[in-house]
Design a protein around this motif. Structure first.
Motif, PDB file in Angstrom:
ATOM      1  N   ASN A 362       0.826  -1.215   0.000  1.00 41.23           N
ATOM      2  CA  ASN A 362       0.000   0.000   0.000  1.00 41.23           C
ATOM      3  C   ASN A 362       0.861   1.266   0.000  1.00 41.23           C
ATOM      4  OD1 ASN A 362      -2.350  -1.597   0.121  1.00 41.23           O
ATOM      5  ND2 ASN A 362      -2.282  -1.649   2.369  1.00 41.23           N
ATOM      6  N   VAL A 363       1.966   1.210  -0.729  1.00 36.70           N
ATOM      7  CA  VAL A 363       2.849   2.366  -0.847  1.00 36.70           C
ATOM      8  C   VAL A 363       2.359   3.249  -1.990  1.00 36.70           C
ATOM      9  CG1 VAL A 363       5.193   3.126  -1.357  1.00 36.70           C
ATOM     10  CG2 VAL A 363       4.820   1.136   0.105  1.00 36.70           C
ATOM     11  N   GLU A 364       2.401   4.558  -1.771  1.00 37.04           N
ATOM     12  CA  GLU A 364       2.015   5.522  -2.802  1.00 37.04           C
ATOM     13  C   GLU A 364       3.271   6.224  -3.328  1.00 37.04           C
ATOM     14  OE1 GLU A 364      -0.952   8.231  -1.483  1.00 37.04           O
ATOM     15  OE2 GLU A 364      -2.273   6.667  -0.679  1.00 37.04           O
ATOM     16  N   PHE A 365       3.498   6.072  -4.620  1.00 35.39           N
ATOM     17  CA  PHE A 365       4.609   6.752  -5.286  1.00 35.39           C
ATOM     18  C   PHE A 365       4.022   7.920  -6.074  1.00 35.39           C
ATOM     19  CE2 PHE A 365       6.009   2.335  -4.808  1.00 35.39           C
ATOM     20  CZ  PHE A 365       7.249   2.505  -4.226  1.00 35.39           C
ATOM     21  N   GLY A 366       4.558   9.113  -5.844  1.00 40.26           N
ATOM     22  CA  GLY A 366       3.962  10.292  -6.478  1.00 40.26           C
ATOM     23  C   GLY A 366       4.806  10.938  -7.540  1.00 40.26           C
ATOM     24  N   GLY A 367       6.081  10.547  -7.699  1.00 38.68           N
ATOM     25  CA  GLY A 367       6.944  11.165  -8.704  1.00 38.68           C
ATOM     26  C   GLY A 367       7.719  10.119  -9.465  1.00 38.68           C
ATOM     27  N   ASN A 368       8.873  10.498  -9.987  1.00 33.14           N
ATOM     28  CA  ASN A 368       9.703   9.527 -10.682  1.00 33.14           C
ATOM     29  C   ASN A 368      10.180   8.459  -9.708  1.00 33.14           C
ATOM     30  OD1 ASN A 368       9.533  10.918 -13.146  1.00 33.14           O
ATOM     31  ND2 ASN A 368      11.199  12.309 -12.533  1.00 33.14           N
ATOM     32  N   THR A 369       9.969   7.220 -10.056  1.00 35.26           N
ATOM     33  CA  THR A 369      10.335   6.092  -9.198  1.00 35.26           C
ATOM     34  C   THR A 369      11.318   5.211  -9.940  1.00 35.26           C
ATOM     35  OG1 THR A 369       8.147   6.162  -8.185  1.00 35.26           O
ATOM     36  CG2 THR A 369       9.462   4.178  -7.838  1.00 35.26           C
ATOM     37  N   ASP A 370      12.448   4.946  -9.296  1.00 32.34           N
ATOM     38  CA  ASP A 370      13.524   4.227  -9.992  1.00 32.34           C
ATOM     39  C   ASP A 370      14.037   3.094  -9.114  1.00 32.34           C
ATOM     40  OD1 ASP A 370      15.604   3.415 -11.562  1.00 32.34           O
ATOM     41  OD2 ASP A 370      16.534   5.391 -11.758  1.00 32.34           O
ATOM     42  N   PHE A 371      13.904   1.846  -9.624  1.00 31.87           N
ATOM     43  CA  PHE A 371      14.433   0.657  -8.958  1.00 31.87           C
ATOM     44  C   PHE A 371      15.497  -0.006  -9.831  1.00 31.87           C
ATOM     45  CE2 PHE A 371      10.608   1.174  -6.485  1.00 31.87           C
ATOM     46  CZ  PHE A 371      10.914   0.656  -5.244  1.00 31.87           C
ATOM     47  N   LYS A 372      16.246   0.786 -10.559  1.00 30.29           N
ATOM     48  CA  LYS A 372      17.236   0.234 -11.487  1.00 30.29           C
ATOM     49  C   LYS A 372      18.335  -0.513 -10.728  1.00 30.29           C
ATOM     50  CE  LYS A 372      20.466   1.610 -15.129  1.00 30.29           C
ATOM     51  NZ  LYS A 372      21.039   2.752 -15.909  1.00 30.29           N
ATOM     52  N   ASP A 373      18.689  -1.712 -11.234  1.00 23.78           N
ATOM     53  CA  ASP A 373      19.783  -2.536 -10.679  1.00 23.78           C
ATOM     54  C   ASP A 373      19.584  -2.868  -9.205  1.00 23.78           C
ATOM     55  OD1 ASP A 373      21.125  -2.540 -13.136  1.00 23.78           O
ATOM     56  OD2 ASP A 373      22.156  -0.664 -12.665  1.00 23.78           O
ATOM     57  N   VAL A 374      18.348  -2.921  -8.764  1.00 20.21           N
ATOM     58  CA  VAL A 374      18.087  -3.288  -7.381  1.00 20.21           C
ATOM     59  C   VAL A 374      18.204  -4.803  -7.240  1.00 20.21           C
ATOM     60  CG1 VAL A 374      15.601  -3.585  -7.683  1.00 20.21           C
ATOM     61  CG2 VAL A 374      16.505  -2.917  -5.436  1.00 20.21           C
ATOM     62  N   THR A 375      18.564  -5.264  -6.049  1.00 24.54           N
ATOM     63  CA  THR A 375      18.711  -6.693  -5.778  1.00 24.54           C
ATOM     64  C   THR A 375      17.656  -7.114  -4.765  1.00 24.54           C
ATOM     65  OG1 THR A 375      21.091  -6.636  -6.197  1.00 24.54           O
ATOM     66  CG2 THR A 375      20.241  -8.501  -4.934  1.00 24.54           C
ATOM     67  N   PHE A 376      16.750  -8.008  -5.211  1.00 23.85           N
ATOM     68  CA  PHE A 376      15.734  -8.557  -4.323  1.00 23.85           C
ATOM     69  C   PHE A 376      16.126  -9.994  -3.997  1.00 23.85           C
ATOM     70  CE2 PHE A 376      13.276  -5.486  -6.957  1.00 23.85           C
ATOM     71  CZ  PHE A 376      12.942  -4.595  -5.940  1.00 23.85           C
TER      72      PHE A 376
END
Length: 407
Positions: A362-376
């Motif tokens: 239930n997270v709200e993102f309101g602008g540019n959102t970047d998950f580049k090269d993230v490690t899950f």
């Protein structure tokens, strides 16, 4: 008194000489009598002389034994007397040391009470004198440093309104100077890397809960347990490189100016529950070793957590980021929970590592959102997330098969 002195008077040389002569004469007479009685050379006389000689040897041996006993007794008595004198000397020295200690403690107590009374004075110069007296007392008496730090902290926790008009303006300005001095005393003695190592006060707890702090600067300081809950930070707050070695609390604290925690170390649990950052907040390259909680924290300016290391569990539930949120190259070694977080503007998680569970629910993102090269790594969820009101999941995220049905 004269009779006692005459009774204990030492023997004179004349008395000793006369006694020796008498003893020689007695021995000579004894020998002459023995020779006269048994000196005829018969076997009976020789047997009697041998018997006398044997008895004399026994008597001399007994006398020697008695002399040894008396000598041992004298030695024992002398050693006992010496031990008694030594013990008496130690007791006197201990009594003198106790007297000096008691005198020093009384002097410290008198100085402490006088300085504490000065802190309650109406005039600002008298309060300043009290602060400097406490500082000098703590510097010279390490055992009393924690108590004196507690007193200075209690003074800073006293109610204070920094903005006053009219006739109260001068008193407010003077009180500001006193408080700034109290802060400088604390910060000046809590930095182990300073030029004068003797000025460092180690292993201290600090309780500034509810205090009003102005332009606080704790650069490279070291604290044990620290409480800043409900504190109000005016101006810029700078805690660059600070080391919190115990539990740290900033619950419901308000930072009215910029807050800098770059390269700070939080060894134990850290709480920023309900904290409000009205300007930019920077935690770049900070390290949180224990559990870290930013529940319902409010970031009105930009929030920077670039290269921040979270070694323990992290909770950002219901936090609000009104400005940009920068988490680039941060690492979450334990569980990271961000349910209900509101990112009002840009949110960057570039090259972030999630080694354990990560919940963006239930997270709200309101602008540019970047998950580049993230490690899950393990259970990472993006359930109910939106970007400008539209359901959102980062393209880089691929749910693990065992958790796919949970989203």
């Amino acid at each position: 008194m004269g009779e006692v002195q005459r009774g204990n008077r030492l023997l004179s040389n004349r008395t000793i000489a006369v006694s020796a002569v008498v003893l020689v004469l007695v021995v000579a007479v004894g020998c002459w009598v023995l020779l006269a009685l048994y000196g005829r050379g018969t076997d009976a006389d020789q047997a009697r002389l041998e018997s006398v000689r044997t008895v004399g040897t026994i008597v001399l041996g007994a006398g020697g034994f008695i002399a040894l006993l008396l000598a041992a007794r004298r030695q024992q008595t002398a050693e006992h007397d010496l031990a008694t004198k030594r013990n008496d000397l130690l007791l006197r020295e201990q009594a003198n040391a106790d007297a000096r200690h008691d005198a020093a403690e009384r002097r410290i107590s008198d100085l402490y009470l006088k300085a504490a009374e000065q802190l309650g004075a109406e005039k600002a110069p008298v309060r300043l004198a009290g602060l400097y007296a406490l500082e000098r007392l703590a510097q010279d008496n390490p055992a009393h440093r924690q108590t004196i730090v507690n007193v200075i902290s209690a003074y800073l926790r006293m109610p204070y309104e920094p903005r006053a008009d009219g006739e109260h303006h001068r008193a407010c300005r003077e009180e500001r100077e006193v408080r700034m001095t109290a802060q400088q005393i604390l910060t000046g003695h809590l930095a182990p890397a300073g030029a004068d190592r003797e000025r460092f006060w180690a292993d201290l707890d600090l309780d500034l809960g509810g205090a009003v702090l102005i332009d606080l600067k704790f650069h490279d300081c070291s604290l044990r347990n620290a409480n800043f809950a409900r504190a109000r930070f005016l101006g810029q707050t700078s805690m660059l490189g600070i080391k919190f070695r115990g539990s740290t609390r900033f619950d419901d604290a308000v930072f009215e100016g910029e807050a800098w925690f770059a390269e700070a170390e939080f060894t134990d649990s850290t709480r920023f529950d309900g904290a409000a950052f009205l300007a930019d907040a920077r935690f770049d390259e900070a390290t949180f070793f224990g559990a870290t909680v930013f529940r319902r924290a409010r970031f009105h300016g930009d929030a920077r957590f670039e290269k921040t290391e979270f070694a323990g569990k992290v909770i950002f539930s219901e936090a609000v980021f009104s400005g940009n949120a920068e988490f680039a190259r941060a690492s979450f070694a334990d569980e990271a929970y961000l349910p209900g977080v509101d990112f009002g503007r840009d949110a960057r998680f570039v090259e972030v590592t999630f080694a354990r569970d990560g919940w963006f629910i239930n997270v709200e993102f309101g602008g540019n959102t970047d998950f580049k090269d993230v490690t899950f790594s393990e259970d990472v969820r993006f359930t109910g997330c939106t970007l400008d009101g539209v359901p959102y999941r980062p393209a880089e995220w691929k749910p693990r098969p065992e958790y796919e049905d949970l989203d």
